[in-house]
Write an enzyme that holds these catalytic residues in place. Structure first.
Site, PDB file in Angstrom:
ATOM      1  N   GLU A 219      34.629  37.792  31.590  1.00 30.09           N
ATOM      2  CA  GLU A 219      34.169  36.508  32.124  1.00 30.09           C
ATOM      3  C   GLU A 219      32.704  36.336  31.771  1.00 30.09           C
ATOM      4  OE1 GLU A 219      34.686  35.746  36.303  1.00 30.09           O
ATOM      5  OE2 GLU A 219      36.747  36.499  36.322  1.00 30.09           O
TER       6      GLU A 219
ATOM      7  N   GLU B 271      37.038  42.134  39.631  1.00 34.29           N
ATOM      8  CA  GLU B 271      35.803  42.218  40.403  1.00 34.29           C
ATOM      9  C   GLU B 271      35.947  42.957  41.739  1.00 34.29           C
ATOM     10  OE1 GLU B 271      33.777  38.461  40.720  1.00 34.29           O
ATOM     11  OE2 GLU B 271      33.250  38.486  38.590  1.00 34.29           O
TER      12      GLU B 271
END
Length: 445
Positions: free
Chosen positions: A352, A167
């Site tokens: 995710e 991320e």
């Protein structure tokens, strides 16, 4: 019993955790301090005062985690390696105890029939590197490349699959732009160079990992489907601006070799000759962390940012409230849109996907987390629809295997398939754990 989703093609199945969120033992094994240690040790930074210690205590209880992973029938377990356990100051000689810990974890996963899928960087920047400028300065690229080489020298003989950086968008936007999470900088658009340095670090680390035998390497990007509040030209411009900043800045360099246009934003990326070739070296997969869409509208006259994030009308929400609307079709639309936008899109890994809902701190038996099951069910069906539309998805990962330390929200948000009593670290599988096990088994039948 409710039918579980069955996807059009076979894929791999995974669940995830991250080092700072589950390991505890922050002062053990020679571990150094990261920006998150500084954050949790600052009063008022975490809503419930939690310090991630001991949390699930995976540093001592990794075998419990492996048993949960094996019990699900996972193909892979995604975990992260703490930079500060391997190099306490972010550079220099490695810490033997830290490498030994991850070596044991890898060996025990393999013995249990679960493929290890580690992430090199999941937000735990060593303090000395932060003090030297962190991701704002180019020097960190070399430091990260050295770190990747150190880890690969020890684990590369047994680990073939790697995520480099997790991320980068959240590090840039929340960590450096608005300061809502560690390291807590408020640079606004001047934070954008941190995106370039993270992507460049990914590119160099990928090369090093492949030199040590890696077969599949990619970066795990957080992406969102951007929606306009109103059907107006002004809102369409806001959608384009936010989509470029959250999605395009982090996907385009990897998949097209160039940054997108950022209208109205006077920030240039610190590109040096050869950088874009390194960043755009074709990845073996493209990993997407997806949780929710983002609705935006045109900004007010005093807003220096070319968009305003607003609640998504009519959408149910997770434990985070309006910040995390539940719209499974947004994942389908994102995947289909990516396949159209990037003709060379490699196989997609959903790295995710999950949701938090209010749950008790202690339990005497499985928690009936029907809301989580509904969330996961809806998103898996959305993935199936994208696959039927021609998008190649090779893997799906639930966040998270365990309840864990949820950054600035401490222990108030629970994402786990297994409940964790944070006072005792006792793990209790929830109803979603059994549901996910059935999903995996049904999709292999």
């Amino acid at each position: 019993m409710q039918a579980v989703p069955v996807l059009p093609h076979r894929i791999r199945w995974s669940a995830a955790t991250a080092a700072f969120q589950v390991e505890g033992a922050r002062a053990e094994g020679g571990r150094g301090r990261s920006v998150w240690d500084a954050w949790v040790d600052t009063p008022g930074k975490v809503v419930d005062g939690a310090t991630a210690e001991p949390g699930p205590d995976s540093y001592h209880r990794w075998t419990d985690d492996i048993a949960l992973a094996a019990g699900l029938g996972l193909d892979r377990y995604r975990f992260s390696i703490s930079w500060t356990r391997v190099q306490p100051d972010g550079s220099g000689a490695p810490c033997a105890a830290g490498l030994d810990y991850y070596s044991r974890l890898v060996d025990d996963l393999l013995a249990a029939g679960v493929t290890p899928f580690p992430t090199l960087y999941h937000w735990d920047l060593p303090i000395p590197l932060h003090e030297a400028g962190g991701w704002t300065v180019r020097d960190i690229v070399g430091r990260f490349t050295d770190y990747a080489d150190t880890v690969a020298q020890r684990l590369g003989d047994r680990v073939e699959n790697w995520y480099t950086v997790n991320e980068p968008a959240m590090t840039t936007l929340e960590g450096y732009a608005i300061g809502s999470l560690a390291p807590g900088e408020s640079l606004l658009f001047d934070a954008l160079p941190t995106a370039h340095h993270q992507l460049l670090a990914h590119g160099h680390a990928a090369r090093v990992l492949r030199e040590h035998g890696a077969q599949a390497v990619g970066v795990a990007n957080n992406h969102t489907r951007v929606l306009g509040l109103r059907d107006t030209a002004a809102d369409a411009a806001a959608v384009a601006a936010y989509d470029a900043i959250h999605n395009g800045v982090f996907a385009d360099p990897i998949l097209t070799g160039a940054y997108p246009d950022l209208p109205g934003i006077d920030v240039s990326m610190p590109i040096v000759d050869g950088d874009m070739e390194v960043i755009s070296t074709p990845p073996d997969f493209y990993a997407i962390n997806f949780y929710n869409p983002t609705t935006v509208t045109a900004p007010g006259p005093d807003n220096p940012i070319p968009f305003e994030i607003v609640p998504t009308p009519g959408a149910p929400v997770t434990g985070f409230g309006d910040e995390w609307p539940i719209v499974p079709s947004a994942l389908r639309d994102l995947l289909v849109g990516f396949a159209e936008r990037y003709p060379n899109l490699p196989p997609v890994v959903i790295s995710e996907n999950g949701a938090s809902f209010p749950e008790p701190d202690t339990c005497d038996g499985p928690i009936d987390d029907a809301d989580r099951i509904a969330y996961l069910d809806g998103h898996l069906r959305a993935i199936g629809e994208a696959m039927s539309a021609g998008v190649r998805v090779d893997e799906y990962t639930v966040w998270s295997l365990l309840d864990n330390f949820e950054w600035a929200d401490g222990y108030t948000q629970r994402f786990g398939l297994a409940h964790v009593d944070f006072a005792s670290a006792r793990r209790t599988p929830k109803s979603s754990y059994d549901w996910y096990r059935r999903v995996i088994a049904q999709n292999r039948a």
